[in-house]
Motif scaffolding. Structure first.
Motif, PDB file in Angstrom:
ATOM      1  N   GLY A 122      27.413  48.361  65.879  1.00  0.00           N
ATOM      2  CA  GLY A 122      28.574  49.176  65.051  1.00  0.00           C
ATOM      3  C   GLY A 122      28.640  48.828  64.350  1.00  0.00           C
ATOM      4  N   VAL A 123      29.608  49.559  63.215  1.00  0.00           N
ATOM      5  CA  VAL A 123      30.522  48.245  62.601  1.00  0.00           C
ATOM      6  C   VAL A 123      31.977  49.049  62.235  1.00  0.00           C
ATOM      7  CG1 VAL A 123      30.184  48.282  59.734  1.00  0.00           C
ATOM      8  CG2 VAL A 123      28.524  47.931  60.405  1.00  0.00           C
ATOM      9  N   ILE A 124      32.287  48.426  62.036  1.00  0.00           N
ATOM     10  CA  ILE A 124      34.202  49.043  61.950  1.00  0.00           C
ATOM     11  C   ILE A 124      34.757  48.610  60.440  1.00  0.00           C
ATOM     12  CG2 ILE A 124      36.376  48.807  62.442  1.00  0.00           C
ATOM     13  CD1 ILE A 124      35.070  48.974  65.185  1.00  0.00           C
ATOM     14  N   CYS A 125      34.747  49.033  59.133  1.00  0.00           N
ATOM     15  CA  CYS A 125      35.467  48.838  58.467  1.00  0.00           C
ATOM     16  C   CYS A 125      36.793  48.995  57.372  1.00  0.00           C
ATOM     17  CB  CYS A 125      34.231  48.083  56.848  1.00  0.00           C
ATOM     18  SG  CYS A 125      34.174  49.969  56.671  1.00  0.00           S
ATOM     19  N   GLY A 126      37.948  49.054  56.599  1.00  0.00           N
ATOM     20  CA  GLY A 126      38.949  49.398  56.194  1.00  0.00           C
ATOM     21  C   GLY A 126      39.658  49.880  57.238  1.00  0.00           C
ATOM     22  N   PHE A 127      40.006  48.611  58.727  1.00  0.00           N
ATOM     23  CA  PHE A 127      42.206  49.051  58.274  1.00  0.00           C
ATOM     24  C   PHE A 127      42.003  47.928  59.119  1.00  0.00           C
ATOM     25  CE2 PHE A 127      38.166  52.436  60.572  1.00  0.00           C
ATOM     26  CZ  PHE A 127      39.081  53.131  60.478  1.00  0.00           C
TER      27      PHE A 127
END
Length: 153
Positions: A122-127
């Motif tokens: 998965g990818v998590i970005c912008g938080f």
């Protein structure tokens, strides 16, 4: 006990002071302390590292993957340039989550491509720095599920 390695690439040591309008004011040390507390509460072994050197990051990935640890990786600019980092994740069959503090898709065009995303779960970005917490919370149950499956086999 499951283990998580949080690996940070170039310029992440400047988190909190570098472009606070983009990356926020939370430091990498703040993130590390917060995750140490989360890991202790969850019974997770946590390793937290930062390097400005691509080869060293590759070595950290290999060590984590070969030890069966999950990886939360903020490779910084190497995300968009490093086939070596992608190959390290794939080569050790690491369970990895790609993380970015900023929303890379709302930034320059060259930041829109990730070499790592296809080999990550998965990818998590912008938080902002909260992305580290989100990634930790996402990877722990995946590691527990993987450990349970190996025990049952």
């Amino acid at each position: 006990m499951v283990a998580v390695h949080v690996l940070n690439g170039p310029n992440l040591n400047l988190l909190g002071t570098r472009e606070p309008g983009t990356y926020g004011s939370v430091t990498l040390a703040d993130v590390e302390e917060r995750l140490k507390a989360r890991a202790a509460a969850a019974g997770v072994d946590l390793t937290f590292r930062q390097t400005n050197f691509e080869g060293e990051l590759v070595t950290h990935i290999q060590q984590a993957g070969l030890a069966g640890a999950g990886i939360v990786i903020n490779a910084g600019a190497y995300t968009h340039t490093s086939v070596a980092i992608r190959d390290a994740i794939k080569g050790v069959d690491a369970l990895a989550i790609e993380l970015h503090v900023s929303n890379v898709h709302a930034r320059e065009e060259f930041r829109h491509h990730s070499y790592m995303a296809p080999v990550c779960v998965g990818v998590i970005c912008g938080f902002g720095a909260a992305g580290y917490d989100l990634a930790f919370d996402a990877i722990v149950p995946l590691l527990q599920k993987r450990a349970a499956a190996k025990s049952a086999a």
